[in-house]
Design a protein around this motif. Structure first.
Motif, short mmCIF file in Angstrom:
data_model
loop_
_atom_site.label_atom_id
_atom_site.label_comp_id
_atom_site.label_asym_id
_atom_site.label_seq_id
_atom_site.Cartn_x
_atom_site.Cartn_y
_atom_site.Cartn_z
N GLU A 354 0.82 -1.22 0.00
CA GLU A 354 0.00 0.00 0.00
C GLU A 354 0.85 1.26 0.00
OE1 GLU A 354 -3.65 -0.13 2.65
OE2 GLU A 354 -2.47 -1.75 3.54
N SER A 358 3.07 1.28 -7.45
CA SER A 358 2.76 0.02 -8.13
C SER A 358 3.13 0.10 -9.61
CB SER A 358 1.27 -0.28 -7.99
OG SER A 358 0.93 -1.49 -8.63
N MET A 366 -6.26 -3.08 -4.32
CA MET A 366 -5.72 -2.64 -3.05
C MET A 366 -6.74 -2.79 -1.91
SD MET A 366 -2.60 -1.89 -2.99
CE MET A 366 -1.23 -1.52 -4.09
N LYS A 370 -5.92 -4.78 1.47
CA LYS A 370 -6.10 -4.17 2.78
C LYS A 370 -6.97 -5.03 3.68
CE LYS A 370 -7.20 0.29 4.89
NZ LYS A 370 -7.60 1.70 4.64
#
Length: 566
Positions: A354, A358, A366, A370
């Motif tokens: 995160e 990327s 994401m 998460k």
């Protein structure tokens, strides 16, 4: 009596070679020039593997096969008169020289100029591999010896010249071109063929110090057989120690390896998080996940086109940027092997992705990362039947303090290189089943990967993969049989053994029945095409595109939540 087909004869030769090799592990020793050695030679000659080219032609020495074998054996093996295969590591705190061959992850020790020891920690496939190479080497050594004698049994002028050159410890005898011409006569090869192989040997000798040079190799192979002809006391002997039987079925090394990984997962508090196993090399996953972030902090200017994803990977590999430094600061935990399996690993905490940039074009979710916090376990390639041992042990719960700790394995992905039977180097193969050579084992699988997952500019073939005993034990008849009868698109050495372990883990209840399975291979060679076997050399840059294409697809499957088995 019905005559056997070429494929049946070849399969019989493979089966016989395997049986003799296993019998020798029990017997404890053999002489390559003796009864058992000649039996192994007979099998190899009947089989006539594609990778060994002109091995059965008595008029010439097989150069490509010779280079292939020497790259996978320890430096100086041509001088050996005593070779020991053992599973016991006895050489810590000793003065013996440790040697790792140029193109095979195996540990060898040079005890003296004439004695070498191989540490066998990767299962029966490693024994087959070594005995195959030694058998081929002995066949070529005897060819060299026959070619150095004239009609009266006396050394030819060319041999005397080579001997003076070696005894004077010179890499050249006067003019190099004259020396190569002289050597080409001994080998029965053209000057240009001889020079090409000499230059390849010389490159490896000067850059990595992994061989003694081509002139020295040919001389010492011929000299060993000459010495044997004078006295049996000079004959090469291969010993297989009693402890070697410990590797057959006992899974000693695999247990230590798997427990080390699971202890690491526990120490990182990842035991309750979803774990995705990826069998692959140890650079492509790291480069895809962390390479772009590393570039942002680098002063090196890259020249690739913005939309050229694979050009990007070419450049970052050429610049040798310290991507691992970035990776280790952002959730990548290397696990160097200490078990003897030669399989290093990496644990990647994707939650830490995160905070980094990327790779453009990498489709990952994401939100999923998460919420689920998936963990990726990247394990380096296993070797043949070793794949069953390590995967079987990895998928088992860890017994700790009287309790079984069960890990949440959500997927197993295998990216391998394989010989292709339907296309060419650089193509991609997706397995629908694995058929294991030399046994009745075959495994149908529901591969989560599909042809439309890949770019249109790469040819993708879907079908059965043949899991073979060894790349050095294949010929066209056997491969054509796999292609025709089993609809095989390629051959490799580990997939069937991985699948056997996965199926066993499902039956035992160690992993869920609907665990996601992914198998993709990139073609490193085409053994059905002359000059396109593994002996033709490494892929080089042409392997970058399929390697990273497969890596990108696997990571997107794991980190996008699409097509998950659970």
């Amino acid at each position: 009596m019905q005559e056997l087909t070429g494929a049946q004869r070849a399969r019989l030769a493979i089966r016989e070679f395997k049986a003799i090799a296993e019998a020798l592990a029990i017997r404890g020793f053999y002489r390559p020039s003796g009864k058992f050695g000649k039996a192994l030679e007979g099998c190899l000659k009947d089989l006539s593997p594609e990778i060994y080219g002109s091995m059965n032609d008595q008029k010439v020495v097989e150069l490509s096969g010779l280079e292939y074998v020497i790259d996978r054996l320890p430096k100086g093996i041509e001088n050996a008169v005593k070779i020991i295969l053992t599973d016991e590591e006895q050489f810590e705190d000793t003065p013996f020289e440790k040697i790792v061959p140029l193109k095979r992850r195996r540990t060898c020790y040079k005890l003296n100029e004439k004695e070498f020891c191989f540490i066998i920690s990767r299962g029966l496939s490693e024994i087959y591999d070594i005995l195959t190479h030694l058998t081929f080497l002995n066949i070529e050594a005897r060819k060299i010896y026959r070619r150095i004698q004239d009609d009266n049994g006396k050394p030819r002028l060319e041999w005397n010249t080579l001997e003076k050159q070696i005894c004077a410890n010179r890499s050249e005898c006067g003019d190099l071109d004259s020396a190569l011409w002289n050597l080409s006569i001994i080998l029965g090869r053209t000057y240009h063929e001889t020079k090409e192989v000499y230059e390849s040997f010389e490159k490896n000798r000067t850059e990595s110090n992994r061989n003694n040079g081509f002139f020295s190799l040919i001389y010492n192979l011929g000299k060993r057989v000459e010495n044997e002809s004078h006295s049996e006391d000079n004959a090469l002997v291969v010993y297989l120690t009693p402890s070697l039987m410990n590797i057959i079925g006992h899974q000693r090394y695999g247990s230590i390896w798997a427990d080390n990984i699971k202890e690491m997962l526990i120490s990182l508090q990842f035991q309750d998080r979803p774990v995705h196993i990826v069998s692959a090399n140890l650079h492509s996953v790291v480069n895809v996940l962390y390479g772009y972030e590393a570039v942002q902090h680098s002063s090196v200017e890259l020249k690739y086109e913005k939309d050229d994803l694979y050009g990007f990977f070419v450049e970052i590999s050429e610049k040798k940027m310290d991507i691992m430094g970035v990776a280790e600061k952002n959730g990548c935990y290397p696990i160097p092997d200490r078990s003897g399996t030669k399989i290093d690993c990496q644990i990647i905490d994707t939650k830490q992705l995160e905070t980094i940039s990327s790779l453009p074009g990498l489709n990952i979710d994401m939100v999923l990362i998460k919420e689920k916090k998936p963990v990726i376990l990247v394990m380096n390639y296993a070797f043949g039947v070793q794949a069953f041992e390590v995967m079987d042990r990895l998928l088992k719960p860890l017994a700790k303090e009287g309790k079984d700790i069960v890990f949440n394995f959500e997927s197993v992905s295998v990216m391998g290189k394989a010989g292709i039977l339907t296309g060419q180097k650089g193509d991609v193969m997706l397995a629908t089943a694995h058929v294991c050579e030399g046994s009745s084992d075959n495994y149908i699988l529901d591969n989560e990967l599909h042809e439309d997952d890949f770019d249109d500019d790469v040819d993708v073939y879907t079908g059965t993969m043949a899991t073979v005993l060894g790349t050095s034990l294949q010929n066209k008849d056997v491969l054509e049989m796999f292609k025709k009868d089993w609809k095989a698109v390629g051959l490799e050495m580990e997939g069937g053994h991985y699948q056997k372990a996965i199926s066993a883990a499902v039956i035992k209840g160690n992993i869920p029945r609907d665990i996601a399975i992914r198998y993709a291979y990139y073609a490193s060679d085409n053994p059905l095409l002359t000059g396109n076997t593994l002996a033709a050399g490494a892929m080089g840059r042409e392997g970058i595109k399929p390697t990273y294409m497969i890596t990108k697809v696997l990571l997107e499957k794991i980190l996008s939540g699409k097509d998950q088995g659970k």
